[in-house]
Enzyme design. Structure first.
Site, PDB file in Angstrom:
ATOM      1  N   ILE A   1       1.928  -1.731   5.657  1.00  0.00           N
ATOM      2  CA  ILE A   1       1.593  -2.359   6.939  1.00  0.00           C
ATOM      3  C   ILE A   1       0.089  -2.369   7.233  1.00  0.00           C
ATOM      4  CG2 ILE A   1       3.830  -1.908   8.024  1.00  0.00           C
ATOM      5  CD1 ILE A   1       2.669   0.522   9.383  1.00  0.00           C
ATOM      6  N   GLY A   2      -0.654  -1.368   6.774  1.00  0.00           N
ATOM      7  CA  GLY A   2      -2.072  -1.254   7.112  1.00  0.00           C
ATOM      8  C   GLY A   2      -2.959  -2.100   6.227  1.00  0.00           C
ATOM      9  N   ARG A   3      -3.243  -1.617   5.035  1.00  0.00           N
ATOM     10  CA  ARG A   3      -4.078  -2.359   4.089  1.00  0.00           C
ATOM     11  C   ARG A   3      -3.403  -3.668   3.682  1.00  0.00           C
ATOM     12  NH1 ARG A   3      -5.601   2.742   0.080  1.00  0.00           N
ATOM     13  NH2 ARG A   3      -5.324   4.333   1.684  1.00  0.00           N
TER      14      ARG A   3
ATOM     15  N   CYS B   1       0.901  -1.158   0.000  1.00  0.00           N
ATOM     16  CA  CYS B   1       0.000   0.000   0.000  1.00  0.00           C
ATOM     17  C   CYS B   1       0.933   1.198   0.000  1.00  0.00           C
ATOM     18  CB  CYS B   1      -0.973  -0.032   1.172  1.00  0.00           C
ATOM     19  SG  CYS B   1      -0.263  -0.527   2.759  1.00  0.00           S
ATOM     20  N   SER B   2       0.814   2.090   0.954  1.00  0.00           N
ATOM     21  CA  SER B   2       1.764   3.199   1.029  1.00  0.00           C
ATOM     22  C   SER B   2       2.923   2.856   1.961  1.00  0.00           C
ATOM     23  CB  SER B   2       1.066   4.478   1.498  1.00  0.00           C
ATOM     24  OG  SER B   2       1.971   5.551   1.544  1.00  0.00           O
ATOM     25  N   ALA B   3       2.590   2.473   3.199  1.00  0.00           N
ATOM     26  CA  ALA B   3       3.628   2.085   4.163  1.00  0.00           C
ATOM     27  C   ALA B   3       3.889   0.586   4.148  1.00  0.00           C
ATOM     28  CB  ALA B   3       3.225   2.527   5.570  1.00  0.00           C
TER      29      ALA B   3
ATOM     30  N   GLN C   1      -3.013  -1.029  11.046  1.00  0.00           N
ATOM     31  CA  GLN C   1      -2.656   0.267  11.631  1.00  0.00           C
ATOM     32  C   GLN C   1      -3.670   0.826  12.611  1.00  0.00           C
ATOM     33  OE1 GLN C   1      -1.340   1.979   7.567  1.00  0.00           O
ATOM     34  NE2 GLN C   1      -0.658   3.436   9.085  1.00  0.00           N
TER      35      GLN C   1
END
Length: 432
Positions: A219-221, A215-217, A262
């Protein structure tokens, strides 16, 4: 199903935040020394989202083998994933080098390039106009073969070529395009259908290298995707959905990459996705019918995600806080992409989500009426401004009607003068 009962109890008590905090406190913490080296600073999107040393992916480069990516191996489920950040402009070549070296067949992307006016990921694959991209730093060429755009995801067929050996490989790029900014989907149906499309492609099978998820980092999605897939796989293998403990599985995954999931909302959504997926596996006809509808992939978007109305055409000069946007460089209008520790990640996402919800809820019909009234007032004001022709004709009209305006006044003055003169004459005659 036990998990569904657990979900309802947590939901009723409103304990998601507390459970999420428990997971954070119980999560493993391992060193990230390589990620913190000064030479690797420009290879990290967020300064506090780093791969653990023991599970980081190592590039086959002599000078620097670092990339912000982690290998997650779930032994019982027999599933491996590479979770990574959204590529930066200077790490796109490293990203595809990792895909090549790890023999991955699939890439799952769960974010959009731009979200909330912020760049979340570099454009690391060729678009229709370009057709191909060459990464000189890693000696790779990427070609777009086909692009299949569905209502809530896009599948791209790419060809990755090693320019040294001339060997080529097919890569499937699965892009989930309807995950709301700073939130979670309202329903897991389309997300799960997307997951099953990835499964059907064979990109998750043991015949290929680990699938790359970002995703972006990373870790979340990404954590949500991998957690749902692993839990559903374990349910299917054990033939006993109630034996799978989502919290336990998540803690196991966090041994390989920090901060997976997250926010409390993402944790809740993960439960929902696993429960819904379990019903499908167990043969729930209503769920299967719903998924058949989604599988038709017509042009209508699924009910969980209706895009906002299109923006009005951009004006030449758009005022912003008393300034005109075009007088400034574009980067001044994009929020700086920085991220603190895991706490701030969650807080930032939570604040953005709540503010977004507030702004949506505050968009009442009254607001729209007021806007229209303001617009109508402006139009009325503009319409009431006289033209030069109208002004000149008005002046002439005033000149033409000048006597008629003064006539009553002059008559009254004359009458008063005559009466005064008559009275004076009578006085002179009678008394003198």
């Amino acid at each position: 199903m036990e998990m569904e009962k657990e979900f309802e109890e947590i939901d009723k008590a409103g304990n998601w935040a507390a459970i999420y905090q428990d997971i954070r406190h119980e999560a493993s913490d391992f060193p990230c020394k390589v990620a913190k080296l000064p030479k690797n600073k420009n290879r990290n999107r967020y300064r506090d989202v780093s791969p653990f040393d023991h599970s980081r992916i190592k590039l086959h480069q002599e000078d620097n083998d670092y990339i912000n990516a982690s290998l997650i191996k779930m032994e019982e489920a027999q599933r491996s994933y590479i979770l990574t950040q959204g590529p930066l402009p200077n790490t796109c070549g490293h990203f595809w080098e990792m895909v090549w070296e790890q023999k991955s067949r699939g890439v799952v992307m769960l974010n959009r390039i731009m979200e909330k006016g912020s760049l979340k990921c570099a454009q690391y694959w060729p678009q229709q106009e370009e057709k191909e991209m060459v990464f000189d730093d890693t000696g790779l060429k990427l070609t777009l073969i086909s692009e299949d755009v569905k209502s809530y995801y896009t599948v791209r067929q790419l060809e990755l070529e090693n320019l040294t050996t001339k060997e080529t490989r097919e890569i499937l790029h699965f892009h989930y395009t309807t995950w709301p900014d700073f939130g979670v989907p309202e329903s897991p149906a389309s997300f799960l259908n997307f997951l099953f499309k990835v499964r059907e492609s064979g990109s998750l099978s043991l015949e290929h290298g680990p699938i790359v998820v970002h995703c972006s980092a990373g870790i979340g999605r990404s954590g949500t995707f991998c957690l749902a897939d692993t839990c559903l796989l374990l349910m299917d293998k054990r033939k006993d959905p109630s034996s799978v403990d989502i919290k336990k599985v998540l803690l196991e995954m966090r041994r390989f990459r920090m901060g997976l999931i997250q926010t409390a909302d993402q944790l809740r959504f993960s439960y929902l996705a696993v429960i819904e997926g379990a019903k499908f596996i167990m043969g729930d006809s209503s769920v299967q019918d719903q998924w058949k509808e989604l599988s038709r992939e017509d042009l209508d978007l699924p009910p969980e995600h209706v895009p906002p109305p299109p923006r009005p055409p951009k004006r030449t000069l758009e005022p912003h806080n008393g300034k005109c946007k075009e007088l400034f460089s574009s980067h001044q209008w994009v929020s700086e992409e920085t991220c603190g520790d895991e706490d701030s990640l969650a807080r930032e996402e939570g604040r953005a989500q709540s503010s977004a919800m507030h702004s949506v809820s505050s968009m009442s019909p009254d607001t729209e009426v007021r806007r229209r009234m303001v617009g109508g007032g402006l139009q009325s004001a503009q319409a009431s401004v006289p033209t030069e022709e109208e002004l000149s004709s008005t002046e002439e009209e005033h000149k033409a009607h000048w006597p008629s305006h003064w006539k009553p006044f002059l008559v009254n003055v004359c009458m008063a003068t005559l009466l005064a003169t008559g009275a004076y004459l009578c006085y002179r005659v009678c008394f003198h």
